[in-house]
Design an enzyme around this catalytic site. Structure first.
Site, PDB file in Angstrom:
ATOM      1  NE  ARG A 191      40.264  38.323  28.593  1.00 49.51           N
ATOM      2  CZ  ARG A 191      39.425  38.858  29.470  1.00 49.51           C
ATOM      3  NH1 ARG A 191      39.172  38.229  30.601  1.00 49.51           N
ATOM      4  NH2 ARG A 191      38.861  40.016  29.233  1.00 49.51           N
ATOM      5  CE  LYS A 217      35.713  39.957  37.704  1.00 47.44           C
ATOM      6  NZ  LYS A 217      36.780  40.716  37.005  1.00 47.44           N
ATOM      7  NE  ARG A 252      31.036  43.706  36.426  1.00 52.14           N
ATOM      8  CZ  ARG A 252      31.906  43.306  35.504  1.00 52.14           C
ATOM      9  NH1 ARG A 252      32.498  44.174  34.738  1.00 52.14           N
ATOM     10  NH2 ARG A 252      32.163  42.046  35.344  1.00 52.14           N
ATOM     11  NE  ARG A 269      36.044  39.653  27.159  1.00 51.80           N
ATOM     12  CZ  ARG A 269      35.849  39.683  28.481  1.00 51.80           C
ATOM     13  NH1 ARG A 269      35.966  38.578  29.181  1.00 51.80           N
ATOM     14  NH2 ARG A 269      35.556  40.803  29.100  1.00 51.80           N
ATOM     15  NE  ARG A 274      36.650  45.204  30.172  1.00 57.98           N
ATOM     16  CZ  ARG A 274      37.375  44.122  29.855  1.00 57.98           C
ATOM     17  NH1 ARG A 274      38.115  44.123  28.777  1.00 57.98           N
ATOM     18  NH2 ARG A 274      37.331  43.066  30.626  1.00 57.98           N
TER      19      ARG A 274
HETATM   20  P1  AP5 Z   1      40.455  36.299  33.566  1.00 59.86           P
HETATM   21  O1  AP5 Z   1      40.337  35.113  34.452  1.00 59.86           O
HETATM   22  O2  AP5 Z   1      39.791  36.254  32.235  1.00 59.86           O
HETATM   23  O3  AP5 Z   1      40.063  37.631  34.349  1.00 59.86           O
HETATM   24  P2  AP5 Z   1      38.642  38.224  34.719  1.00 59.86           P
HETATM   25  O4  AP5 Z   1      38.796  38.881  36.045  1.00 59.86           O
HETATM   26  O5  AP5 Z   1      37.572  37.167  34.591  1.00 59.86           O
HETATM   27  O6  AP5 Z   1      38.538  39.309  33.578  1.00 59.86           O
HETATM   28  P3  AP5 Z   1      37.304  39.836  32.705  1.00 59.86           P
HETATM   29  O7  AP5 Z   1      37.897  40.787  31.707  1.00 59.86           O
HETATM   30  O8  AP5 Z   1      36.480  38.721  32.147  1.00 59.86           O
HETATM   31  O9  AP5 Z   1      36.504  40.604  33.758  1.00 59.86           O
HETATM   32  P4  AP5 Z   1      35.612  41.796  33.543  1.00 59.86           P
HETATM   33  O10 AP5 Z   1      35.103  41.897  34.905  1.00 59.86           O
HETATM   34  O11 AP5 Z   1      36.148  43.027  32.958  1.00 59.86           O
HETATM   35  O12 AP5 Z   1      34.690  41.324  32.330  1.00 59.86           O
HETATM   36  P5  AP5 Z   1      33.286  40.579  32.278  1.00 59.86           P
HETATM   37  O13 AP5 Z   1      33.378  39.511  31.284  1.00 59.86           O
HETATM   38  O14 AP5 Z   1      32.791  40.263  33.639  1.00 59.86           O
HETATM   39  O15 AP5 Z   1      42.041  36.574  33.372  1.00 59.86           O
HETATM   40  C1  AP5 Z   1      42.499  37.594  32.495  1.00 59.86           C
HETATM   41  C2  AP5 Z   1      43.766  37.089  31.752  1.00 59.86           C
HETATM   42  O16 AP5 Z   1      44.834  36.928  32.699  1.00 59.86           O
HETATM   43  C3  AP5 Z   1      43.594  35.713  31.079  1.00 59.86           C
HETATM   44  O17 AP5 Z   1      44.324  35.720  29.891  1.00 59.86           O
HETATM   45  C4  AP5 Z   1      44.176  34.727  32.095  1.00 59.86           C
HETATM   46  O18 AP5 Z   1      44.716  33.576  31.483  1.00 59.86           O
HETATM   47  C5  AP5 Z   1      45.279  35.566  32.758  1.00 59.86           C
HETATM   48  N1  AP5 Z   1      45.440  35.273  34.177  1.00 59.86           N
HETATM   49  C6  AP5 Z   1      44.471  34.975  35.092  1.00 59.86           C
HETATM   50  N2  AP5 Z   1      45.005  34.814  36.316  1.00 59.86           N
HETATM   51  C7  AP5 Z   1      46.357  35.035  36.184  1.00 59.86           C
HETATM   52  C8  AP5 Z   1      47.443  35.040  37.106  1.00 59.86           C
HETATM   53  N3  AP5 Z   1      47.251  34.759  38.402  1.00 59.86           N
HETATM   54  N4  AP5 Z   1      48.681  35.337  36.625  1.00 59.86           N
HETATM   55  C9  AP5 Z   1      48.861  35.605  35.301  1.00 59.86           C
HETATM   56  N5  AP5 Z   1      47.857  35.611  34.377  1.00 59.86           N
HETATM   57  C10 AP5 Z   1      46.620  35.331  34.817  1.00 59.86           C
HETATM   58  O19 AP5 Z   1      32.353  41.766  31.756  1.00 59.86           O
HETATM   59  C11 AP5 Z   1      32.451  42.235  30.411  1.00 59.86           C
HETATM   60  C12 AP5 Z   1      31.439  43.355  30.193  1.00 59.86           C
HETATM   61  O20 AP5 Z   1      30.106  42.855  30.428  1.00 59.86           O
HETATM   62  C13 AP5 Z   1      31.569  44.570  31.121  1.00 59.86           C
HETATM   63  O21 AP5 Z   1      32.528  45.491  30.669  1.00 59.86           O
HETATM   64  C14 AP5 Z   1      30.125  45.121  31.084  1.00 59.86           C
HETATM   65  O22 AP5 Z   1      29.891  45.816  29.893  1.00 59.86           O
HETATM   66  C15 AP5 Z   1      29.289  43.855  31.059  1.00 59.86           C
HETATM   67  N6  AP5 Z   1      28.930  43.407  32.425  1.00 59.86           N
HETATM   68  C16 AP5 Z   1      29.287  42.233  33.005  1.00 59.86           C
HETATM   69  N7  AP5 Z   1      28.796  42.160  34.242  1.00 59.86           N
HETATM   70  C17 AP5 Z   1      28.112  43.300  34.462  1.00 59.86           C
HETATM   71  C18 AP5 Z   1      27.386  43.823  35.568  1.00 59.86           C
HETATM   72  N8  AP5 Z   1      27.262  43.143  36.734  1.00 59.86           N
HETATM   73  N9  AP5 Z   1      26.826  45.051  35.450  1.00 59.86           N
HETATM   74  C19 AP5 Z   1      26.917  45.758  34.317  1.00 59.86           C
HETATM   75  N10 AP5 Z   1      27.591  45.325  33.220  1.00 59.86           N
HETATM   76  C20 AP5 Z   1      28.182  44.106  33.293  1.00 59.86           C
END
Ligand code: AP5
Length: 227
Positions: free
Chosen positions: A131, A17, A92, A164, A175
């Site tokens: 990552r 994402k 979410r 991270r 997660r």
């Molecule tokens: P990346 O692009 O970083 O993936 P992502 O989907 O953004 O992953 P996140 O871990 O950031 O998502 P998340 O939803 O768990 O965490 P968030 O920060 O929102 O890609 C991942 C890796 O793969 C990278 O190394 C990239 O280079 C590689 N990659 C990407 N595309 C690829 C491809 N096509 N092929 C190969 N490799 C690829 O949330 C973190 C925390 O915040 C949550 O756990 C929660 O505690 C809190 N939080 C956030 N939002 C909310 C909410 N709405 N409600 C409640 N708590 C929340």
């Protein structure tokens, strides 16, 4: 589709994402709000929001809905979002989806599309295990799939790349459990409302970006034909 584009990126942790969100922001020139990035910035700055969120994030739990809903509602209501927005990581949960719908209705607006970036759990574990994230701007790299030019240094802003806190194997598993229990039900919800478009996230980042562009182009055509 009106000229306004109100877009949500949905998908499991590590589905790409953030990677696609950055590209979309550059393509569409719309504000891009990733709730995870906003929360991590608040943790780094030691704000009240950051202190409230940190323990949930470190465990891989979701931060309470009321904290998140206020944070995003303010942004959608701002002038910056007049032409639309890209949301990553929100909504979410069912209450967050409801709050978003209510906010948009209040503003006389509606969601344009929800893009589900779909990948299987084993791929999530592989991706998050390798990552590396930049401390300054949250730019993401992968040691194998998208390595930076220089080890440990962000290509975009030159800041340090780190692992991270929530990318430890046991936290990644938790997660994923949270995603399947609380977020995955939104897939059916948005499908029922004909807002969902599925994107195969298992392809390379460039191929995923191309599929997203094609999907958005098709939506525009369909909307033009409907006028
Ligand atoms: P990346 O692009 O970083 O993936 P992502 O989907 O953004 O992953 P996140 O871990 O950031 O998502 P998340 O939803 O768990 O965490 P968030 O920060 O929102 O890609 C991942 C890796 O793969 C990278 O190394 C990239 O280079 C590689 N990659 C990407 N595309 C690829 C491809 N096509 N092929 C190969 N490799 C690829 O949330 C973190 C925390 O915040 C949550 O756990 C929660 O505690 C809190 N939080 C956030 N939002 C909310 C909410 N709405 N409600 C409640 N708590 C929340």
């Amino acid at each position: 589709m009106s000229t306004e584009l109100n877009l949500v990126l949905l998908g499991p942790p590590g589905s790409g994402k953030g990677t696609q969100g950055e590209r979309l922001q550059a393509d569409l020139e719309l504000p891009y709000w990733a709730t995870g990035d906003i929360l991590r910035a608040a943790v780094r700055e030691g704000t009240e929001l950051g202190r409230a969120a940190k323990e949930y994030m470190d465990r891989g739990d979701l931060v309470p809905d009321e904290v998140i809903v206020g944070m995003i509602g303010q942004r959608i209501d701002s002038d910056e979002a007049a032409d639309g927005f890209i949301l990553d990581g929100f909504p979410r949960t069912a209450p967050q989806a409801e709050a978003l719908a209510t906010k948009l209705t209040e503003l006389g607006r509606e969601l344009t599309v929800v893009l589900l970036i779909d990948v299987v759990d084993d791929e999530v574990v592989r991706r998050l295990g390798g990552r590396r994230t930049c401390v300054e701007g949250g730019h993401v790299f992968h040691v194998d799939f998208n390595p930076p030019g220089q080890d440990g240094v962000c290509d975009i802003d030159g800041s340090e790349l780190v692992i991270r806190d929530d990318d430890k194997p046991e936290v990644i598993r938790h997660r994923l459990e949270q995603y399947h229990a609380k977020t995955a039900p939104l897939i059916e919800h948005y499908d029922t409302h004909s807002l969902l478009r599925r994107i195969d996230g298992a392809e390379s980042p460039d191929a995923v970006a191309d599929e997203i562009r094609r999907t958005l182009a098709t939506l525009r055509l369909e909307a033009d034909e409907a006028i």
